[in-house]
Design an enzyme around this catalytic site. Structure first.
Site, short mmCIF file in Angstrom:
data_model
loop_
_atom_site.label_atom_id
_atom_site.label_comp_id
_atom_site.label_asym_id
_atom_site.label_seq_id
_atom_site.Cartn_x
_atom_site.Cartn_y
_atom_site.Cartn_z
N ARG A 51 0.86 -1.19 0.00
CA ARG A 51 0.00 0.00 0.00
C ARG A 51 0.89 1.24 0.00
NH1 ARG A 51 -5.45 -1.54 2.15
NH2 ARG A 51 -5.58 -3.67 1.37
N GLU A 77 0.88 4.10 1.11
CA GLU A 77 0.36 5.09 2.06
C GLU A 77 1.38 6.23 2.14
OE1 GLU A 77 -2.52 4.36 3.29
OE2 GLU A 77 -2.66 2.17 3.37
N ARG A 116 -0.19 2.97 12.56
CA ARG A 116 -1.00 1.82 12.14
C ARG A 116 -0.83 1.44 10.66
NH1 ARG A 116 -7.22 3.05 12.51
NH2 ARG A 116 -6.82 3.46 14.69
N HIS A 117 -0.02 2.19 9.95
CA HIS A 117 0.15 1.93 8.51
C HIS A 117 1.56 1.52 8.15
CE1 HIS A 117 -3.60 4.39 8.25
NE2 HIS A 117 -3.89 3.43 7.40
N GLU A 122 -8.95 -0.95 14.03
CA GLU A 122 -9.47 -1.90 13.03
C GLU A 122 -8.39 -2.91 12.68
OE1 GLU A 122 -10.39 -0.16 9.08
OE2 GLU A 122 -9.54 -2.04 8.37
N SER A 174 -11.09 -6.07 7.70
CA SER A 174 -12.26 -5.71 6.89
C SER A 174 -12.74 -6.99 6.24
CB SER A 174 -11.89 -4.76 5.75
OG SER A 174 -11.75 -3.47 6.24
N ARG A 219 -1.03 -5.42 12.80
CA ARG A 219 -1.94 -4.70 13.71
C ARG A 219 -2.41 -5.63 14.83
NH1 ARG A 219 -6.03 -0.75 10.37
NH2 ARG A 219 -4.41 0.40 9.23
P1 AMO Z 1 -8.53 -3.49 3.98
O1 AMO Z 1 -7.96 -2.59 2.96
O2 AMO Z 1 -9.43 -2.87 5.00
O3 AMO Z 1 -9.39 -4.65 3.30
O4 AMO Z 1 -7.37 -4.25 4.72
C1 AMO Z 1 -7.63 -5.30 5.60
C2 AMO Z 1 -6.84 -5.17 6.89
O5 AMO Z 1 -5.45 -5.02 6.59
C3 AMO Z 1 -4.85 -4.18 7.52
N1 AMO Z 1 -4.25 -3.04 6.84
C4 AMO Z 1 -3.02 -2.54 7.09
N2 AMO Z 1 -2.09 -2.89 7.99
C5 AMO Z 1 -0.93 -2.18 8.00
N3 AMO Z 1 -0.66 -1.18 7.15
C6 AMO Z 1 -1.56 -0.79 6.22
N4 AMO Z 1 -1.27 0.18 5.37
C7 AMO Z 1 -2.82 -1.48 6.17
N5 AMO Z 1 -3.91 -1.38 5.39
C8 AMO Z 1 -4.77 -2.32 5.80
C9 AMO Z 1 -5.91 -3.75 8.50
C10 AMO Z 1 -7.17 -3.95 7.70
O6 AMO Z 1 -8.28 -4.16 8.53
N6 AMO Z 1 -9.69 -6.98 0.53
C11 AMO Z 1 -10.09 -6.39 1.81
C12 AMO Z 1 -10.32 -7.46 2.85
C13 AMO Z 1 -11.52 -8.33 2.58
O7 AMO Z 1 -12.62 -7.77 2.45
O8 AMO Z 1 -11.39 -9.57 2.55
C14 AMO Z 1 -8.99 -5.45 2.27
O9 AMO Z 1 -7.88 -5.50 1.85
O10 AMO Z 1 -5.87 -4.63 9.60
#
Ligand code: AMO
Length: 429
Positions: free
Chosen positions: A207, A209, A215-216, A352, A355, A403
């Site tokens: 990602r 970001e 948290r990212h 969170e 998802s 997380r």
């Molecule tokens: P989403 O984008 O919410 O959903 O990501 C799912 C979970 O991944 C973690 N997460 C991260 N952890 C660390 N750094 C990040 N940048 C980051 N972004 C997300 C979080 C988040 O809840 N395809 C959907 C999932 C699904 O519906 O099956 C998805 O990727 O814990």
């Protein structure tokens, strides 16, 4: 018996060898010279052991060493036993002093420095404890899903289109053709439901970001699940509920030392994790905590407050937030009444961690959704095609491993829940 003929003993086994001679191998974790008498702490994969000897020529810290000696009860030594050194050997000498003193490192004592020197600072007991807990957590994830009939899959991390929308894609040059690093295995895990019905994947995702937050990460370990032949998203939440219970059971059995070292407690997973709709959640944090609710999702403070509410009122560290509006979810989310979806998030100790939801499985509905989200259907044909071939109702979720690990252990930043984090400013080590 000569030293080489002795079997290697691990430091956590010392109690079984009281009064006997053992051979330990490991790293010179700490050393102290009290004029003729030397104390050394040897660290191996299982823990640490205090050894005492005299006339030893100790190498630099972190050298790999071998100690042969007799085991004596010693209440003040870690684990209650000490090894009295009979012979000492350097297996591989460190040639430079460590840039940080491994036994003295503490969380948040100049975290950037600790990350700069991660190749060696990651050997610290607390640092490795976080990674050990994560390894057990991943093993429990796999084991439990296999007992429920899931099959492990492996999907491409080089992709031609994003799955989650948004601007956080890393573009790459794929032999002159534009491509991206995968944001999520989402589209592929759904396709694989047509093969195995129930699938999971453990793999890094990417990602872009822009913001450095606690948290990212720009690369994180995604624990992905997808299952077919569901009634609705309740089946998916029930699965995650069982899975988390199995994970915590395994951590209780295998990671007691790590949790004790970090002063953390393993949460109880309620048999039925509480659920609240997003709309009600916003109202609750507005009314109870006077937290202003704007935007389409909960902000980090609202997530924290909602968790506080469920911890206080129901004693639960977990809460599912359900019925997200379409505006807050990707195009593949299954619509529900109004402009809602069958998507949910799982919050744990204020953040969170998941998802998930039910997905669209009807081809016409999917094409409408792609149009409604103003996406180019041509970039998604490799995915949409499969929905012409009898895809069952299905849904799934993804857990961010760092997380979950960080929140389990009370670690303030997800970067410490990854061996070599990639963040906005860090590409090495
Ligand atoms: P989403 O984008 O919410 O959903 O990501 C799912 C979970 O991944 C973690 N997460 C991260 N952890 C660390 N750094 C990040 N940048 C980051 N972004 C997300 C979080 C988040 O809840 N395809 C959907 C999932 C699904 O519906 O099956 C998805 O990727 O814990």
């Amino acid at each position: 018996m000569t030293a080489t003929a002795l079997q290697r003993t691990l430091t956590h086994e010392l109690a079984q060898f009281e009064g006997q001679t053992v051979k330990l191998q490991g790293f010179l974790h700490a050393r102290r010279d009290l004029g003729g008498v030397q104390f050394l702490v040897l660290r191996d994969v299982s823990g640490i052991a205090q050894c005492v000897g005299s006339g030893l020529e100790l190498p630099l810290s972190e050298s790999s060493v071998e100690v042969v000696g007799s085991v004596k009860a010693h209440p003040k030594a870690p684990g209650g036993f000490e090894v009295q050194v009979e012979s000492f050997r350097v297996i591989s000498a460190a040639t430079a002093p460590t840039p940080v003193e491994i036994p003295k490192m503490e969380w948040n004592v100049n975290p950037e420095t600790m990350l700069d020197y991660r190749v060696v600072s990651v050997r610290g007991l607390k640092e490795r404890a976080a990674l050990k807990v994560q390894a057990e957590l991943v093993a429990a994830f796999r084991d439990h899903l296999m007992t429920e009939g899931f099959t492990e899959i492996s999907t491409p991390k080089i992709v031609s289109a994003g799955a989650e929308g948004g601007a956080n894609l890393f573009p790459i040059d794929y032999f002159g053709q534009p491509a991206y690093l995968a944001q999520s295995p989402q589209l592929y895990k759904q396709i694989m439901v047509g093969v195995f019905e129930r699938v999971f994947e453990v793999a890094p995702v990417y990602r872009a970001e822009e913001h450095a937050t606690s948290r990212h990460l720009n690369e994180y370990l995604s624990l992905d699940v997808e299952m077919g032949f569901i009634e609705d998203e309740e089946d998916v939440m029930a699965l995650e509920n069982r899975l988390l219970a199995a994970i915590m059971t395994r951590l209780s059995a295998r990671c007691e030392t790590e949790f004790a070292l970090l002063g953390a407690t393993i949460p109880d997973v309620p048999v039925h994790i509480p659920r609240i709709t997003l709309m009600d959640a916003r109202e609750l944090v507005g009314d109870k905590y006077a937290h202003p609710v704007g935007g389409k999702d909960l902000d980090p403070e609202a997530e924290r407050l909602l968790c506080q509410h469920y911890a206080e009122t129901e004693g639960s560290d977990f809460v599912f937030v359900t019925k997200y509006p379409r505006a807050a979810r990707p195009f593949y989310a299954h619509p529900d009444e109004g402009d809602l979806t069958r998507g949910f998030d799982l919050l744990f100790r204020g953040i969170e961690i998941t998802s998930g939801g039910q997905r669209i499985h009807d081809h016409a509905m999917l094409m409408d959704s792609i149009a409604a989200y103003k996406l180019n259907p041509e970039t998604l044909t490799g995915y949409t095609e499969v929905f012409k071939y009898g895809m069952p109702p299905h849904g799934g979720f993804a857990i961010g491993a760092e997380r979950l690990t960080a929140k389990l252990l009370g670690i303030s930043n997800v970067r410490y829940a990854r061996a070599f984090p990639r963040d906005r400013h860090r590409l090495t080590p």
